[in-house]
Design a protein around this motif. Structure first.
Motif, PDB file in Angstrom:
ATOM      1  N   UNK A   9      -1.219  19.433  -0.729  1.00 54.71           N
ATOM      2  CA  UNK A   9      -0.112  20.202  -0.162  1.00 54.71           C
ATOM      3  C   UNK A   9       0.761  20.779  -1.278  1.00 54.71           C
ATOM      4  N   UNK A  10       0.994  19.992  -2.301  1.00 57.40           N
ATOM      5  CA  UNK A  10       1.873  20.433  -3.393  1.00 57.40           C
ATOM      6  C   UNK A  10       1.394  21.738  -4.032  1.00 57.40           C
ATOM      7  N   UNK A  11       0.081  21.849  -4.188  1.00 59.75           N
ATOM      8  CA  UNK A  11      -0.460  23.020  -4.887  1.00 59.75           C
ATOM      9  C   UNK A  11      -1.294  23.918  -3.983  1.00 59.75           C
ATOM     10  N   UNK A  12      -1.189  23.677  -2.651  1.00 55.98           N
ATOM     11  CA  UNK A  12      -1.874  24.503  -1.664  1.00 55.98           C
ATOM     12  C   UNK A  12      -3.369  24.663  -1.958  1.00 55.98           C
ATOM     13  N   UNK A  13      -4.032  23.528  -2.126  1.00 55.16           N
ATOM     14  CA  UNK A  13      -5.477  23.549  -2.395  1.00 55.16           C
ATOM     15  C   UNK A  13      -6.209  23.030  -1.162  1.00 55.16           C
ATOM     16  N   UNK A  14      -7.065  23.862  -0.622  1.00 57.24           N
ATOM     17  CA  UNK A  14      -7.810  23.496   0.589  1.00 57.24           C
ATOM     18  C   UNK A  14      -9.151  22.843   0.239  1.00 57.24           C
ATOM     19  N   UNK A  15      -9.733  22.209   1.262  1.00 57.10           N
ATOM     20  CA  UNK A  15     -11.075  21.639   1.094  1.00 57.10           C
ATOM     21  C   UNK A  15     -12.051  22.748   0.705  1.00 57.10           C
ATOM     22  N   UNK A  16     -11.889  23.909   1.324  1.00 56.38           N
ATOM     23  CA  UNK A  16     -12.779  25.051   1.036  1.00 56.38           C
ATOM     24  C   UNK A  16     -12.694  25.464  -0.438  1.00 56.38           C
ATOM     25  N   UNK A  17     -11.452  25.478  -0.962  1.00 60.26           N
ATOM     26  CA  UNK A  17     -11.259  25.855  -2.368  1.00 60.26           C
ATOM     27  C   UNK A  17     -11.992  24.883  -3.286  1.00 60.26           C
ATOM     28  N   UNK A  18     -11.929  23.593  -2.946  1.00 55.20           N
ATOM     29  CA  UNK A  18     -12.610  22.582  -3.760  1.00 55.20           C
ATOM     30  C   UNK A  18     -14.115  22.779  -3.671  1.00 55.20           C
ATOM     31  N   UNK A  19     -14.609  23.037  -2.460  1.00 53.92           N
ATOM     32  CA  UNK A  19     -16.062  23.248  -2.298  1.00 53.92           C
ATOM     33  C   UNK A  19     -16.531  24.472  -3.083  1.00 53.92           C
ATOM     34  N   UNK A  20     -15.729  25.533  -3.073  1.00 53.26           N
ATOM     35  CA  UNK A  20     -16.091  26.729  -3.841  1.00 53.26           C
ATOM     36  C   UNK A  20     -16.099  26.431  -5.344  1.00 53.26           C
ATOM     37  N   UNK A  21     -15.134  25.620  -5.780  1.00 52.65           N
ATOM     38  CA  UNK A  21     -15.071  25.256  -7.203  1.00 52.65           C
ATOM     39  C   UNK A  21     -16.301  24.443  -7.600  1.00 52.65           C
ATOM     40  N   UNK A  22     -16.731  23.537  -6.719  1.00 51.48           N
ATOM     41  CA  UNK A  22     -17.935  22.750  -6.995  1.00 51.48           C
ATOM     42  C   UNK A  22     -19.157  23.663  -7.022  1.00 51.48           C
ATOM     43  N   UNK A  23     -19.206  24.600  -6.088  1.00 51.70           N
ATOM     44  CA  UNK A  23     -20.317  25.565  -6.071  1.00 51.70           C
ATOM     45  C   UNK A  23     -20.378  26.351  -7.379  1.00 51.70           C
ATOM     46  N   UNK A  24     -19.203  26.588  -7.993  1.00 55.23           N
ATOM     47  CA  UNK A  24     -19.188  27.376  -9.232  1.00 55.23           C
ATOM     48  C   UNK A  24     -19.425  26.502 -10.467  1.00 55.23           C
ATOM     49  N   UNK A  25     -19.641  25.188 -10.260  1.00 57.59           N
ATOM     50  CA  UNK A  25     -20.059  24.353 -11.383  1.00 57.59           C
ATOM     51  C   UNK A  25     -19.169  23.183 -11.759  1.00 57.59           C
ATOM     52  N   UNK A  26     -17.997  23.039 -11.107  1.00 57.90           N
ATOM     53  CA  UNK A  26     -17.129  21.912 -11.458  1.00 57.90           C
ATOM     54  C   UNK A  26     -17.708  20.616 -10.888  1.00 57.90           C
ATOM     55  N   UNK A  27     -17.585  19.525 -11.657  1.00 61.18           N
ATOM     56  CA  UNK A  27     -18.212  18.273 -11.213  1.00 61.18           C
ATOM     57  C   UNK A  27     -17.296  17.053 -11.294  1.00 61.18           C
ATOM     58  N   UNK A  28     -16.059  17.216 -11.736  1.00 60.00           N
ATOM     59  CA  UNK A  28     -15.198  16.039 -11.904  1.00 60.00           C
ATOM     60  C   UNK A  28     -13.773  16.321 -11.460  1.00 60.00           C
ATOM     61  N   UNK A  29     -13.019  15.236 -11.238  1.00 54.90           N
ATOM     62  CA  UNK A  29     -11.605  15.376 -10.880  1.00 54.90           C
ATOM     63  C   UNK A  29     -10.823  16.026 -12.019  1.00 54.90           C
ATOM     64  N   UNK A  30     -11.194  15.724 -13.236  1.00 50.97           N
ATOM     65  CA  UNK A  30     -10.492  16.322 -14.389  1.00 50.97           C
ATOM     66  C   UNK A  30     -10.651  17.846 -14.358  1.00 50.97           C
TER      67      UNK A  30
END
Ligand code: FES
Length: 56
Positions: free
Chosen positions: A5-26
């Motif tokens: 909520x603080x940074x307005x990040x949706x589940x979809x945004x996270x899934x798109x980031x993973x699709x683009x190659x991100x693999x960790x919380x960092x």
């Protein structure tokens, strides 16, 4: 669904980031700023990350 909520990040945004190659919380934190404010979203963001990686 909004995960961070603080940074307005949706589940979809996270899934798109993973699709683009991100693999960790960092990487999610550096890219989307997930969990950089109150930190309450950390467990939920981690679950979404794990599910997204498993779905690949
Ligand atoms: Fe993600 Fe506050 S809800 S840092």
């Amino acid at each position: 669904m909004i995960v961070c909520v603080c940074n307005n990040v949706s589940e979809r945004k996270i899934r798109l980031a993973v699709d683009s190659g991100l693999t960790s919380m960092v990487e999610l934190r550096d890219e989307l700023e997930v969990g950089t404010c109150c930190g309450k979203c950390h467990a939920c963001a981690k679950r979404v990350l794990r599910e997204s990686l498993a779905d690949m």
